[in-house]
Design an enzyme around this catalytic site. Sequence first.
Site, PDB file in Angstrom:
ATOM      1  N   HIS A 135      40.341  37.758  45.309  1.00  0.00           N
ATOM      2  CA  HIS A 135      40.883  38.780  44.397  1.00  0.00           C
ATOM      3  C   HIS A 135      42.385  38.930  44.641  1.00  0.00           C
ATOM      4  O   HIS A 135      43.180  39.033  43.701  1.00  0.00           O
ATOM      5  CB  HIS A 135      40.221  40.140  44.661  1.00  0.00           C
ATOM      6  CG  HIS A 135      38.838  40.290  44.081  1.00  0.00           C
ATOM      7  ND1 HIS A 135      38.573  40.119  42.743  1.00  0.00           N
ATOM      8  CD2 HIS A 135      37.659  40.629  44.655  1.00  0.00           C
ATOM      9  CE1 HIS A 135      37.273  40.348  42.527  1.00  0.00           C
ATOM     10  NE2 HIS A 135      36.692  40.651  43.670  1.00  0.00           N
ATOM     11  N   HIS A 195      36.182  36.552  49.967  1.00  0.00           N
ATOM     12  CA  HIS A 195      35.971  37.122  48.632  1.00  0.00           C
ATOM     13  C   HIS A 195      37.164  38.001  48.217  1.00  0.00           C
ATOM     14  O   HIS A 195      37.777  37.789  47.170  1.00  0.00           O
ATOM     15  CB  HIS A 195      34.670  37.941  48.627  1.00  0.00           C
ATOM     16  CG  HIS A 195      34.344  38.586  47.317  1.00  0.00           C
ATOM     17  ND1 HIS A 195      33.435  38.047  46.439  1.00  0.00           N
ATOM     18  CD2 HIS A 195      34.797  39.712  46.734  1.00  0.00           C
ATOM     19  CE1 HIS A 195      33.353  38.824  45.354  1.00  0.00           C
ATOM     20  NE2 HIS A 195      34.174  39.852  45.521  1.00  0.00           N
ATOM     21  N   GLU A 196      37.487  38.962  49.083  1.00  0.00           N
ATOM     22  CA  GLU A 196      38.579  39.882  48.732  1.00  0.00           C
ATOM     23  C   GLU A 196      39.918  39.145  48.700  1.00  0.00           C
ATOM     24  O   GLU A 196      40.786  39.471  47.889  1.00  0.00           O
ATOM     25  CB  GLU A 196      38.627  41.062  49.706  1.00  0.00           C
ATOM     26  CG  GLU A 196      37.355  41.942  49.725  1.00  0.00           C
ATOM     27  CD  GLU A 196      36.928  42.471  48.362  1.00  0.00           C
ATOM     28  OE1 GLU A 196      37.790  42.646  47.473  1.00  0.00           O
ATOM     29  OE2 GLU A 196      35.712  42.695  48.170  1.00  0.00           O
ATOM     30  N   GLU A 200      36.530  38.530  39.158  1.00  0.00           N
ATOM     31  CA  GLU A 200      35.409  38.177  40.030  1.00  0.00           C
ATOM     32  C   GLU A 200      35.260  36.662  40.143  1.00  0.00           C
ATOM     33  O   GLU A 200      34.803  36.155  41.174  1.00  0.00           O
ATOM     34  CB  GLU A 200      34.126  38.836  39.500  1.00  0.00           C
ATOM     35  CG  GLU A 200      32.951  38.813  40.448  1.00  0.00           C
ATOM     36  CD  GLU A 200      33.118  39.658  41.720  1.00  0.00           C
ATOM     37  OE1 GLU A 200      34.116  40.395  41.833  1.00  0.00           O
ATOM     38  OE2 GLU A 200      32.247  39.550  42.599  1.00  0.00           O
TER      39      GLU A 200
END
Length: 506
Positions: A273, A269-270, A299
């Site tokens: 980003h 997820h990160e 997001e």
Amino acid sequence: MPVFDQTYQTLKEHLQQTAIFSSIEELLGWDERTLLPAQAGSYRADQMTVLAGLIHQRRTAPAVGEWLDTLESSLSTSHPADSPEAAEVREARRDYDRESKIPQKLVEELAKTSVLAQQAWAEARAQDNFAEFAPWLEKTLDLKRDQADALGYTDDPYDVLLDEFEPGETAANLRQVLSRLRDELAPLVAEIVATGKQAPVELLQRDYSIDKQKSFARFAAKSTGFDFDCGRIDLTVHPFCATLGPKDCRITTRYEENAFSSGFFSVLHEAGHGIYEQGLPDQEFGMPLGTATSLGIHESQSRLWENFVGRSFAFWEYFFPKLQLEFASTTRDIALDDFFFAINDVRPSLIRVEADEATYNLHILIRFELEQALLNQDLSVADLPGAWNEKYSEFLGVRPPDDAQGCLQDIHWSGGAIGYFPTYSLGNLYAAQLFESANSDLGALQDQFRRGEFGTLREWLRDKVHQHGRRYPAKQLVQDVCGEPLSHEPLIRHLRSKLQPLYGLA
Ligand code: ZN
């Protein structure tokens, strides 16, 4: 040199110098959340307050307003409306107006209240005592109403607060799209629950050595395209991604021995980003075109890598044999099909941050409805816990036993982030739309994932989304890339096609 070019250079120099200060502020913030000794907090707060004041002063300097006036008056003759320069001026104006419309006193009051309200919230959550937080939430809402008044709005004060995170989006549009989403999502979740089928999540709760989790997650982040020559992963309590400079992107995570998926997917997820941040143009660092276009789009990038890629079967056809090598004794008897079902478990729960891909948006819908009602004073702060619990029963069929697991679970409102929650759902919706478009443009993405190839998708995202920074507002970007406005349909299609076979439906 023509007046436009000269003034443009002056403005750019000023904004990029300001970015040096704000990147130092980011560095202090990153350090605070990863390494700072317990006793060092108060001096760090002083350092950050001084920097914040300096940055605010530079951003709202009257000279910036004058440069923008000059640029705007010659823009139409010197540059086409869709040029990068026109976008840069439009966005710099937006930033300047937003920062200078709010009176200094209100800025300070908001900053101070957010620190104190967050402390009160942490205490109230630990003690499960909503009454302790209630006056701080009242005060925060009052200040946010003042902020909305200062910024000015046409229909709904919520719009102007939402606009801070998702420029150009409106509550009315979101209400429409999210209620359509709910109309299809709630029955899907109910159908899944009614099967009584449970994913074998215990497979993910065995002993996964933390050292091995670290190297495995790092390998996955590198494979998807996070550039470790321009970034790092470090440990923290609440994972986040921060950019400290044009070639310095920091992602953070946490690992638990008996929770493989929480560490692994938070890294994916990160890293998603981070890949967005790393794809922004370096030479525009500190300028609007060197900055992400909205939180919803940000997001969408993390969700796309986490859920659409990382929770796909093809992804694990490549990674699962490697997982079995790395964690040999832990995973030897696990079949890929069971592992895949476990990482795609769906079950209604109380806590947003632990929610699965399908029920997650129902948690957001609850917050979106409640924060609008609070802001518009249709709901009093005192009635929030009851209203929260009602909505959980209605939307998810579960009822919080206490407020700590109910309306006190999230930090956002205490920090003054009203209008932030919907950007999580926007991220899921935009991720589905972008992923569907990538699939139709590129074809056979699953075949590439199966071979551990993610570069084609990453370059497509770079080309369509990352490199533009704020040149196109999110709505326009998605319309241009996907050929349709914000829609719930691609997400529903994605969830149905993955979950129905897993749960033996249709
Ligand atoms: Zn995120």
